[in-house]
Design a protein around this motif. Structure first.
Motif, short mmCIF file in Angstrom:
data_model
loop_
_atom_site.label_atom_id
_atom_site.label_comp_id
_atom_site.label_asym_id
_atom_site.label_seq_id
_atom_site.Cartn_x
_atom_site.Cartn_y
_atom_site.Cartn_z
N GLU A 197 1.08 -1.09 0.04
CA GLU A 197 0.21 0.11 -0.08
C GLU A 197 1.02 1.39 -0.49
N ILE A 198 2.24 0.97 0.01
CA ILE A 198 2.86 2.90 0.36
C ILE A 198 4.17 2.52 -0.12
N MET A 199 4.77 1.52 0.26
CA MET A 199 6.41 1.70 -0.57
C MET A 199 6.49 1.14 -2.37
N TYR A 200 5.61 0.22 -2.42
CA TYR A 200 5.67 -0.59 -3.67
C TYR A 200 4.96 0.46 -4.80
N GLN A 201 3.72 1.92 -3.87
CA GLN A 201 3.26 2.67 -4.93
C GLN A 201 4.19 3.41 -5.51
N GLN A 202 5.39 4.06 -4.65
CA GLN A 202 5.95 4.95 -4.75
C GLN A 202 6.90 4.55 -6.35
N ALA A 203 7.09 5.81 -7.01
CA ALA A 203 7.92 5.57 -8.18
C ALA A 203 9.67 5.62 -7.61
N ALA A 204 10.24 4.95 -7.68
CA ALA A 204 12.05 4.94 -7.48
C ALA A 204 13.03 4.54 -8.38
N THR A 205 14.38 5.41 -8.73
CA THR A 205 15.05 5.46 -9.75
C THR A 205 16.45 5.73 -8.97
N GLY A 206 16.58 5.60 -7.41
CA GLY A 206 17.79 6.52 -6.73
C GLY A 206 18.14 7.11 -6.66
N GLY A 207 18.62 7.85 -4.90
CA GLY A 207 19.34 9.49 -5.16
C GLY A 207 18.29 9.95 -4.43
N GLU A 208 19.04 10.72 -3.74
CA GLU A 208 18.55 12.32 -2.94
C GLU A 208 17.64 13.03 -3.71
N ASN A 209 17.70 12.81 -4.62
CA ASN A 209 16.80 14.04 -5.90
C ASN A 209 15.87 13.87 -6.83
N ASN A 210 15.46 12.73 -5.60
CA ASN A 210 13.94 11.87 -6.41
C ASN A 210 13.20 12.77 -6.63
N LYS A 211 11.77 12.85 -7.23
CA LYS A 211 10.92 13.81 -7.05
C LYS A 211 9.65 12.95 -6.91
N GLY A 212 8.49 14.12 -6.67
CA GLY A 212 7.21 12.42 -6.57
C GLY A 212 7.16 11.44 -5.51
N GLN A 213 8.77 11.16 -5.38
CA GLN A 213 8.81 9.20 -5.12
C GLN A 213 9.16 8.75 -3.17
N ARG A 214 8.62 10.23 -2.53
CA ARG A 214 9.02 10.07 -0.92
C ARG A 214 7.41 10.19 -0.32
N TYR A 215 7.19 9.05 0.51
CA TYR A 215 6.14 8.90 1.54
C TYR A 215 7.12 9.18 3.13
N CYS A 216 6.14 9.95 3.43
CA CYS A 216 6.76 10.11 4.61
C CYS A 216 5.61 9.42 6.21
N LEU A 217 5.87 9.05 6.91
CA LEU A 217 4.32 8.19 7.30
C LEU A 217 3.82 8.61 8.53
N SER A 218 2.60 9.38 8.95
CA SER A 218 2.54 9.62 9.86
C SER A 218 2.18 8.39 10.88
N GLN A 219 1.95 9.37 12.34
CA GLN A 219 2.54 8.95 13.37
C GLN A 219 1.13 7.93 14.31
N ASP A 220 -0.09 7.38 13.43
CA ASP A 220 -1.17 7.11 12.94
C ASP A 220 -0.61 5.68 11.46
N GLU A 221 -0.14 5.99 10.67
CA GLU A 221 -0.39 4.98 9.62
C GLU A 221 0.85 4.17 10.88
N ALA A 222 2.30 4.81 11.16
CA ALA A 222 3.61 3.83 12.06
C ALA A 222 2.81 2.73 13.03
N ARG A 223 2.14 3.59 13.92
CA ARG A 223 1.01 2.00 14.22
C ARG A 223 0.63 1.30 13.58
N GLU A 224 -0.35 1.80 12.28
CA GLU A 224 -1.31 0.77 11.61
C GLU A 224 -1.22 0.18 11.12
N TYR A 225 0.61 0.21 10.31
CA TYR A 225 1.21 -0.18 9.76
C TYR A 225 2.38 -1.80 10.99
N ASN A 226 1.94 -1.06 12.00
CA ASN A 226 3.20 -1.94 12.92
C ASN A 226 4.48 -1.81 12.84
#
Length: 234
Positions: A197-226
């Motif tokens: 639902e999260i990690m494999y929904q984000q496109a990635a090509t590597g490198g720190e200058n990726n655009k539109g490829q990052r997702y930061c979990l909220s506190q609630d999501e961090a608990r939801e996914y354990n």
């Protein structure tokens, strides 16, 4: 359903321009994440708040698992591993996480203001107990071998046959790593929905200058996914 909710949330944040200090292209994440230096991860034992902690700061490289094992073995007082990293070697991240899990009761923590991205996620998941402090950032993207852009570019110069073969090998390695990620999450008590639902929904090509490829979990999501369990992780 989860994908639709995620898409709606991202669209709303983009339309609103995001909160102050947030990345408008990756609106769940800060514009300037503090993910530490671009040098190999340093491992520094220190005392913080009456606890013996290991500060793990920097890039996850191939040598990390061996160095981490040595650092934890050398100081039996270490209770927690504090992480700040932009990621790095994905297989090394998995291996380092397993080393941490081999120490019963070991805590992993992302302190407020620090970011743990990419393969750092898997180091963090190794904690028997895990804490993302309010203001700490658990930032994810899809894990892939296609970040080896320099290798691909070299193959392109050698001709189409070499390029086709290399990309085929990379695809096989990526599939293998995806399988390893799934197995790792199950072993560490993380919901595999984090991958689907999260990690494999984000496109990635590597490198720190990726655009539109990052997702930061909220506190609630961090608990939801354990990722940050309410009870003991292991």
């Amino acid at each position: 359903m989860r994908g639709a909710r995620l898409t709606t949330l991202l669209a709303a944040l983009v339309l609103l321009g995001g909160a102050k200090g947030m990345d408008p292209v990756n609106p769940t994440c800060p514009a300037k994440p503090d993910w530490g230096p671009s040098t190999p991860m340093s491992l520094t034992p220190t005392d913080r708040g009456g606890k013996r902690v290991l500060i793990a700061d920097g890039v996850v490289d191939a040598s990390l698992p061996a160095r981490l094992a040595a650092a934890l073995s050398a100081d039996e007082r270490i209770e927690e591993v504090w992480l700040r990293s932009r990621g790095g070697n994905a297989k090394a991240g998995n291996a380092a996480g397993k080393i941490i899990r081999s120490y019963p009761g070991m805590v992993t923590r992302i302190p407020s203001g620090w970011t743990c991205f990419s393969s750092c996620n898997f180091v963090f998941m190794g904690g028997d107990r895990r804490f993302v402090e309010p203001g700490g950032i658990f930032m994810v993207h899809m894990f892939t071998y296609t970040g080896q852009r320099d290798v691909i570019d070299s193959a392109v110069k050698e001709g189409s046959d070499g390029t086709t073969q290399l990309i085929g090998e990379i695809e096989q390695l990526s599939a293998l790593l995806a399988s390893e990620d799934n197995d790792f999450l199950i072993r560490m008590g993380i919901s595999r929905r984090l991958l689907t639902e999260i990690m494999y929904q984000q496109a990635a090509t590597g490198g720190e200058n990726n655009k539109g490829q990052r997702y930061c979990l909220s506190q609630d999501e961090a608990r939801e996914y354990n990722v940050m369990p309410l009870e003991r992780a292991g």
